[in-house]
Design an enzyme around this catalytic site. Structure first.
Site, mmCIF file in Angstrom:
data_model
loop_
_atom_site.group_PDB
_atom_site.id
_atom_site.type_symbol
_atom_site.label_atom_id
_atom_site.label_comp_id
_atom_site.label_asym_id
_atom_site.label_seq_id
_atom_site.Cartn_x
_atom_site.Cartn_y
_atom_site.Cartn_z
ATOM 1 N N ASP A 438 -7.117 -6.718 -9.555
ATOM 2 C CA ASP A 438 -5.697 -6.552 -9.225
ATOM 3 C C ASP A 438 -4.976 -7.883 -9.458
ATOM 4 O O ASP A 438 -5.619 -8.914 -9.678
ATOM 5 C CB ASP A 438 -5.621 -6.127 -7.747
ATOM 6 C CG ASP A 438 -4.221 -5.725 -7.312
ATOM 7 O OD1 ASP A 438 -3.412 -5.306 -8.166
ATOM 8 O OD2 ASP A 438 -3.942 -5.823 -6.096
ATOM 9 N N GLU A 441 -1.691 -10.009 -13.624
ATOM 10 C CA GLU A 441 -0.631 -10.091 -14.662
ATOM 11 C C GLU A 441 -0.528 -11.499 -15.266
ATOM 12 O O GLU A 441 -0.207 -11.580 -16.447
ATOM 13 C CB GLU A 441 0.704 -9.654 -14.051
ATOM 14 C CG GLU A 441 0.788 -8.167 -13.752
ATOM 15 C CD GLU A 441 -0.142 -7.727 -12.605
ATOM 16 O OE1 GLU A 441 -0.379 -8.539 -11.697
ATOM 17 O OE2 GLU A 441 -0.642 -6.592 -12.675
ATOM 18 N N ASP A 527 1.691 0.283 -8.680
ATOM 19 C CA ASP A 527 2.322 0.684 -7.423
ATOM 20 C C ASP A 527 3.442 1.696 -7.615
ATOM 21 O O ASP A 527 4.632 1.363 -7.558
ATOM 22 C CB ASP A 527 2.843 -0.558 -6.700
ATOM 23 C CG ASP A 527 1.719 -1.512 -6.340
ATOM 24 O OD1 ASP A 527 0.544 -1.085 -6.371
ATOM 25 O OD2 ASP A 527 2.014 -2.674 -6.030
HETATM 26 O O1 MIG Z 1 0.344 -7.435 -3.432
HETATM 27 O O2 MIG Z 1 -4.454 -5.235 -2.668
HETATM 28 O O3 MIG Z 1 -1.335 -2.554 -7.002
HETATM 29 O O4 MIG Z 1 -3.088 -1.042 -5.459
HETATM 30 O O5 MIG Z 1 -3.439 -1.835 -2.794
HETATM 31 C C1 MIG Z 1 -0.230 -6.153 -3.420
HETATM 32 C C2 MIG Z 1 -3.298 -4.659 -2.158
HETATM 33 C C3 MIG Z 1 -1.641 -6.215 -3.911
HETATM 34 C C4 MIG Z 1 -1.392 -4.304 -5.386
HETATM 35 C C5 MIG Z 1 -2.106 -3.136 -5.981
HETATM 36 C C6 MIG Z 1 -2.409 -2.134 -4.903
HETATM 37 C C7 MIG Z 1 -3.225 -2.772 -3.817
HETATM 38 C C8 MIG Z 1 -2.486 -3.979 -3.256
HETATM 39 N N1 MIG Z 1 -2.174 -4.920 -4.324
#
Ligand code: MIG
Length: 842
Positions: A438, A441, A527
């Site tokens: 996650d 980016e 999201d």
């Molecule tokens: O700043 O890990 O898209 O699926 O639950 C949020 C927490 C960070 C973004 C991800 C989401 C995940 C969440 N993350």
């Protein structure tokens, strides 16, 4: 600078002395500022010299100093490169799969004072105009595939590094698809403006662009003829698909070369050929482990351990099938990656083992940000290994994310990838089955000190643009490597896990990515939001992502942000049941969203949706096998299968699963009937009723809340299995071959069911089996290839048969134990492993 410009515009109205002052300050500002006064766009100019370093490639000098290379990269693939500086960059791309063999097509070359022509052996050609430079690609029949817009030539700006070009559209009705993960309206990208710059966009809206992934590849479709274009540039890129003018489309980048591949689509000019060639360039997804095709349950976050166990038990006690449970960031000790919160999870190994024994795999999230803390060994080791991203002044780049100040591995550095990849050992030893990358980016948090936080694409949401990266031998800054950071984290994860557990297939799920990400990871669409619009959006998003070379895709079922109604959750799960990656996920601060959280009626409906998923697993699994070999997507937009039916071009509320199943989910509230279009070029049978439905027309059909509208292609043979609770039970489930009636007499339909261990790499040698079938009117031939002891074949079901046949023969013998269900127009015939032919006499 802005001030200066205003002063200059008003010069005439001010006095001479004042003018002098303004001029002076203007030039001072110019000297002091690094920002160029204005874009200085320059054309390529004329071609002055042509050389031919390889038979299939020519290189040209031009009056502007820019160099141009034109090449038949593969038989139906043209590559054009323009180096504005006159020096070609290192020929390396993170997107390209270098492990593949490619044809080097023989080509002929001719030139005159006006033109240079490179012609492929099959007749396809690239014609370069010399005064000034222009380019035109023609197919085998001589028809124009793509040509530049002479009134909007290729331009570059040596001060900013920007590049751009424009191409003519075939006509105003050209449609465009692909572009990876885009949250834009509708199926076609015609008339839209697109930007590629990976961005963390919580609860994005329809129209938010860019979001997490960048895949600068698209299809143009006009009158059943297609070509594809991949812009091989990792900088921020943009595409104006006829928004400014319907006569042309334009694209460009903030830096790098104007390097693009044109996929001509071969003789047929078909989308399938375009995708096959694109997949040959950028690679395919290796066969996932079977469990990863099962139903998956996630939440931000399930903790402590007792809650995780409760969720797992919740599936089993309610007989709702599931294979995977996810742990989001709260399992970690203060968001330190590769650690556990010992209060919440005192004995991870025990928990994971118990879950495993109950048929659940555990997947954990992993973020790229490594907490800056001297007593945290991962950080101190990473620091001493020197693998973290640095600031331009050589100090460590630290930015706030979940653990507050964090350092980030430079995933464009092989050493960093290997180091990070090796960290997975601990989790693999604990029995963790897959990893979810996650925030790659990369995303960073804005701090209290960030100015103007209201800006959506705030620069503080990622690394500063001048941050240096190793670039695997081509050091450059974040401008060049931002868009590949995420896919390189996924790669580090995939390669690390594969090295540590070579007998298994890694499962990686990534949020950010670039062209080629499919070689390493599945992708989910980030999201999203619990709204009907977002549910509807999933179809165009996932199908466009699929045809962009990424087959293993899914959206958070039920919506990540906010709370869905029972109806919305049920329709969402239903619509997603046959999508390649099926996972429910959501924020933790709204109500419970498990399939049983919406009352008894919805629990039943949700169970049925997941059961449907498990019934079709043998078919889905076979599609992944086909993908790995050919690049064919699992989920497909209708135009991709039926490019000759123009009615399909804008359909964004139906999708195909493989070539044989058409799904028309309900994506609007309260809709108990909906219009369903069935494309021409095939005949269609309603999966549930066995009714034949005429193609080329919109039908208004009943769509009750507990049924996903499914249509199957006449002639197809679709393998299914009985409901199981998780894929670990699959081996003992017997397969039914669903033979869809209505095949055109004289036609032969071939299909293959792929079977293997569902894990490991035995399938790459001899441990596999393929049940190949040949369907003709009134008969089905079955032939197994390979020796793997896969699921047994036990039944044939003829779908859409209107009356009981006079006679059924299995391997020539008349059989009596058949069941005919008149209400569903189904005929069930018991067969066994030795059966080679079944025939019907009406
Ligand atoms: O700043 O890990 O898209 O699926 O639950 C949020 C927490 C960070 C973004 C991800 C989401 C995940 C969440 N993350």
């Amino acid at each position: 600078m802005v001030k200066c410009e205003i002063s200059v515009i008003n010069l005439k109205s001010i006095s001479f002395t004042k003018r002098a002052v303004v001029f002076c300050s203007f030039f001072c500002a110019l000297l002091l500022s690094h920002v160029p006064a204005e874009a200085a766009w320059r054309p390529i100019g004329n071609v002055t010299r042509v050389t031919r370093p390889k038979p299939n490639r020519i290189v040209m000098d031009t009056t502007s100093r820019a160099k141009v290379s034109v090449e038949f990269f593969d038989i139906d693939v043209v590559r054009i490169r323009i180096a504005p500086t006159g020096v070609f960059e290192r020929d390396f791309s993170y997107a390209i799969d270098y492990s593949r063999d490619r044809h080097t097509p023989s080509a002929t070359f001719t030139q005159s004072a006006r033109e240079a022509v490179l012609k492929n052996f099959n007749g396809a050609a690239v014609t370069v105009g010399k005064t000034p430079y222009s380019v035109r690609i023609t197919d085998e029949s001589g028809a124009v595939v793509l040509e530049g817009d002479p009134r909007h030539p290729t331009l570059f700006d040596n001060t900013t590094g920007e590049i751009r070009t424009s191409k003519l559209r075939k006509s105003e009705v050209e449609t465009y698809y692909g572009f990876g993960e885009k949250a834009l309206t509708g199926m076609s990208r015609d008339g839209q403006y697109i930007v590629n710059w990976n961005t963390d966009t919580f609860a994005y809206k329809i129209g938010t662009d860019p979001i997490y992934q960048s895949i600068p590849f698209f299809y143009a479709l006009h009158n059943g003829r297609t070509y594809g274009l991949y812009f091989n540039n990792t900088f921020r890129t943009w595409f104006d698909m006829g928004k400014t003018s319907p006569e042309r489309f334009s694209f460009g980048a903030d830096g790098g070369e104007l390097d693009y591949f044109v996929f001509t689509g071969g003789k047929e000019r078909s989308p399938k050929k375009v995708l096959q060639d694109y997949a040959k360039l950028t690679g395919t997804t290796p066969q996932p482990p079977m469990w990863a095709l099962g139903n998956q349950q996630s939440r931000w976050s399930y903790y402590p351990e007792s809650r995780v166990r409760e969720i797992a038990a919740g599936f089993r006690s309610r007989k709702i099938p599931a294979d995977v449970i996810y742990l989001d960031i709260d399992y970690m000790d203060g968001y330190r990656v590769f650690t556990w919160d010992k209060q919440r999870f005192p004995d991870p190994l025990k928990m994971i083992t118990d879950l495993k024994n109950d048929g659940f795999k555990t997947v954990v999230i992993v973020d790229p940000g490594i907490k800056v803390a001297p007593n945290y060994s991962i950080y101190s080791e990473g620091k001493s290994e020197g693998i973290f991203v640095k600031n331009p002044d050589g100090t460590e780049l630290n930015k706030d994310v979940w653990p507050k100040a964090a350092a980030f591995p430079d995933f464009t550095d092989k050493k960093a990838r290997e180091w990070f990849g090796a960290q997975f050992k601990k989790h693999l030893d604990e029995g963790i089955a897959g990893f979810w990358t996650d925030m790659n980016e990369p995303a960073t948090f804005m701090t209290e000190r960030t100015e103007k936080p209201e800006i959506v694409y705030h620069p503080a949401k990622t690394f500063p643009l001048d941050t240096p990266h190793a670039g695997d031998g081509l050091p450059d800054d974040h401008r060049r490597y931002h868009n590949v950071y995420g896919m390189q984290m996924a790669r580090s994860t995939f390669e690390g896990v594969k090295k540590l557990t070579p007998e298994k297939r890694p499962f990686v799920l990534t949020r950010a990515g670039f062209a080629g990400v499919q070689r390493y990871s599945a992708v989910w669409t980030g999201d999203n939001y619990a709204s009907w619009d977002h549910l509807a959006l999933t179809i165009s998003m996932l199908t466009n992502l699929s045809v962009s070379g990424v087959p293993f895709v899914g959206a958070d079922v039920g919506g990540f942000a906010e709370m869905p109604s029972g109806e919305l959750y049920a329709r969402w799960l239903q619509a997603a049941a046959l999508t390649p990656f099926l996972r429910s996920h959501s924020v933790g601060w709204v109500g419970n969203k498990e399939p049983w959280a919406f009352g008894e009626d919805f629990t039943r409906i949700n169970r049925e949706s997941i059961e449907l998923r498990y019934r079709f697993l043998p078919y889905l699994y076979s599609l992944f096998r086909e993908h790995e070999r050919t690049g064919e997507p699992v989920m497909r937009p209708l135009w991709y299968e039926f490019p000759n039916d123009k009615q399909t071009y804008l359909i964004d509320d139906e999708y195909m699963v493989g070539g044989d199943i058409l799904v028309a989910p309900v994506v609007r509230q309260g809709m108990t009937t909906r219009g369903i279009y069935l494309p021409t070029g095939a005949d269609w049978i309603d999966w549930w009723t066995g009714e034949k439905i005429e193609s080329g027309k919109i039908h208004y059909l009943q769509t009750p809340i507990d049924r996903l509208p499914i249509f199957v292609r006449a002639g197809a043979v679709i393998p299914t299995q009985p409901v199981i609770q998780h894929t670990g039970e699959m081996q003992n489930a017997a397969v039914t071959l669903n033979v869809v009636a209505g095949i055109t007499p004289g036609k032969i339909e071939k299909s293959a069911l792929f079977q293997d261990a569902g894990e490991g790499y035995g399938y790459r040698s001899s441990e596999w089996r393929e049940i190949r079938t040949e369907h003709r009117s009134g008969s089905l031939k079955i032939e197994p290839f390979g020796t793997f002891p896969g699921q047994k074949i036990e039944y044939i079901e003829v779908v859409g048969i209107s009356q009981r046949p006079r006679e059924v023969r299995v391997d020539g013998q008349i059989v009596e134990n058949i069941e005919f269900d008149n209400s569903r127009k189904r005929l069930r015939i018991k067969i066994d492993e030795r059966t080679r032919e079944v025939s019907l006499v009406r």
